[in-house]
Design an enzyme around this catalytic site. Structure first.
Site, short mmCIF file in Angstrom:
data_model
loop_
_atom_site.label_atom_id
_atom_site.label_comp_id
_atom_site.label_asym_id
_atom_site.label_seq_id
_atom_site.Cartn_x
_atom_site.Cartn_y
_atom_site.Cartn_z
N ASN A 8 -17.21 7.28 16.22
CA ASN A 8 -17.31 5.81 16.21
C ASN A 8 -18.72 5.42 16.64
O ASN A 8 -19.09 5.57 17.80
CB ASN A 8 -16.27 5.23 17.18
CG ASN A 8 -16.22 3.71 17.14
OD1 ASN A 8 -17.22 3.05 16.87
ND2 ASN A 8 -15.06 3.16 17.42
N GLY A 10 -19.94 2.58 17.17
CA GLY A 10 -19.91 1.52 18.18
C GLY A 10 -19.82 2.09 19.58
O GLY A 10 -20.44 1.57 20.52
N GLU A 31 -5.20 16.70 20.88
CA GLU A 31 -4.71 15.58 21.68
C GLU A 31 -3.30 15.92 22.15
O GLU A 31 -2.34 15.79 21.39
CB GLU A 31 -4.74 14.27 20.89
CG GLU A 31 -6.15 13.77 20.61
CD GLU A 31 -6.19 12.31 20.20
OE1 GLU A 31 -5.30 11.54 20.63
OE2 GLU A 31 -7.09 11.95 19.43
N ASP A 60 -10.44 8.70 26.35
CA ASP A 60 -9.12 8.33 25.84
C ASP A 60 -8.82 6.94 26.40
O ASP A 60 -9.16 6.64 27.55
CB ASP A 60 -8.04 9.32 26.26
CG ASP A 60 -6.79 9.19 25.39
OD1 ASP A 60 -6.95 9.13 24.15
OD2 ASP A 60 -5.68 9.13 25.92
N LYS A 197 -17.99 -8.56 24.02
CA LYS A 197 -16.92 -7.58 24.23
C LYS A 197 -17.41 -6.42 25.07
O LYS A 197 -16.72 -5.97 26.00
CB LYS A 197 -16.40 -7.09 22.88
CG LYS A 197 -15.28 -6.05 23.00
CD LYS A 197 -14.82 -5.58 21.63
CE LYS A 197 -13.83 -4.42 21.76
NZ LYS A 197 -13.39 -3.89 20.46
N ARG A 203 -14.19 0.44 28.37
CA ARG A 203 -15.03 1.63 28.17
C ARG A 203 -16.39 1.41 28.84
O ARG A 203 -16.94 2.33 29.45
CB ARG A 203 -15.20 1.90 26.68
CG ARG A 203 -16.00 3.16 26.37
CD ARG A 203 -15.95 3.49 24.89
NE ARG A 203 -14.60 3.86 24.49
CZ ARG A 203 -13.78 3.05 23.82
NH1 ARG A 203 -14.17 1.83 23.47
NH2 ARG A 203 -12.56 3.45 23.49
#
Length: 219
Positions: A8, A10, A31, A60, A197, A203
Site C-alpha cells: 500500500n 499510502g 496471517e 495489523d 486522516k 496507524r
C-alpha cells in the site's frame, strides 16, 4: 534501511512522515487466526525478518465496535469482503439504543523485528513462546500457531495506536474500507483529506510511538 512489509503506497507515505529511511517490501507472510492484533503482526514480523534478513516492520489493524464485543476486530478485512461495510455499520447501530452512539475504535499494531533483543520499556514484547513475558494475557492466549516453525522465539516489539469514534450512516467519497461509517470528531474518515486522516490515524499514532523509540535504537 527499515523494510515496511506492505504493498500500500499510502502506508509507505505515512510511514515516511515519521521515519527518514524506510522502503516497502512485498512479502506474503502467514496471517494466523487470532483474537488480537499483536500475535498476528508478531508472527508476520518474524517471517518477514527471515525473508528480508534485516530490520522489518509489519502492521495489523482492525475496527473494534464496543456494542459488538469488539467485532470485527482482527477479522476486519475478512468481514469487509464477506459481510460488507454497510452491513457491519447497520449491525453496530442496531446494537445500541437510537439515542446512544455506536462507539468504536480503529486500532493498529506495528510489529518490529531485527533479530536482536530489547531493553525493558512500556511497549510489549512478543517472545513467541506464549508463556507470558510482556504480552497482555488476551493477546498471548489467542495465537494458534507453532512459532518454532518460522522465526523461533525471535523477540518482536509491538507498538499500538488507537483512534476513537462512532459508527454512523455512510458518508464521504474518500478513504477505503470502513472509513465511510467511522466518524471521528464529527467527520467520517471518508470525508477527510489524506492529510487530515493521517493526522488522526491509528496507524500514524502507532508510527509516532515507534519512530520515537526507533531513533534511540539506531543510536
Amino acid at each position: 534501511m527499515l523494510s515496511y512489509v506492505t504493498t500500500n503506497p499510502g502506508k509507505v507515505r505515512e510511514a515516511r512522515e515519521y521515519l527518514s529511511a524506510v522502503e516497502s517490501v512485498d512479502f506474503d507472510y502467514t496471517e494466523i487466526q487470532a483474537d488480537a492484533l499483536g500475535p498476528i503482526a508478531a508472527r508476520g514480523a518474524r517471517e518477514a525478518y527471515e525473508y528480508v534478513g534485516g530490520p522489518v516492520l509489519v502492521d495489523d489493524a482492525g475496527l473494534f465496535v464496543e456494542a459488538l464485543d469488539g467485532f470485527p476486530g482482527p477479522y476486519s478485512a475478512y468481514v469487509e469482503h464477506t459481510v460488507g461495510v454497510e452491513r457491519v455499520g447497520r449491525l453496530a447501530r442496531d446494537a445500541v439504543d437510537p439515542e446512544t452512539p455506536a462507539r468504536a475504535h480503529f486500532r493498529c499494531v506495528l510489529a518490529y523485528c531485527d533479530g536482536g533483543t530489547f531493553e525493558a520499556t512500556p511497549e510489549p514484547v512478543d517472545h513467541g513462546d506464549r508463556r507470558g513475558h510482556d504480552l497482555a494475557a488476551a493477546e498471548r492466549a489467542t495465537a494458534e500457531t507453532d512459532d518454532s516453525v518460522v522465526g523461533g522465539d525471535l523477540p518482536v516489539k509491538l507498538f499500538e495506536g488507537s483512534v476513537p469514534g462512532r459508527i454512523v450512516e455512510p458518508r464521504g467519497e474518500g478513504g477505503f474500507g470502513y472509513d465511510p461509517v467511522f466518524e471521528h470528531d464529527g467527520t467520517t474518515l471518508a470525508e477527510m483529506s489524506t492529510e487530515e486522516k493521517n493526522a488522526v490515524s491509528h496507524r500514524g499514532r502507532a508510527l509516532a510511538r515507534f519512530a520515537e523509540w526507533y531513533r534511540g535504537r539506531e543510536e
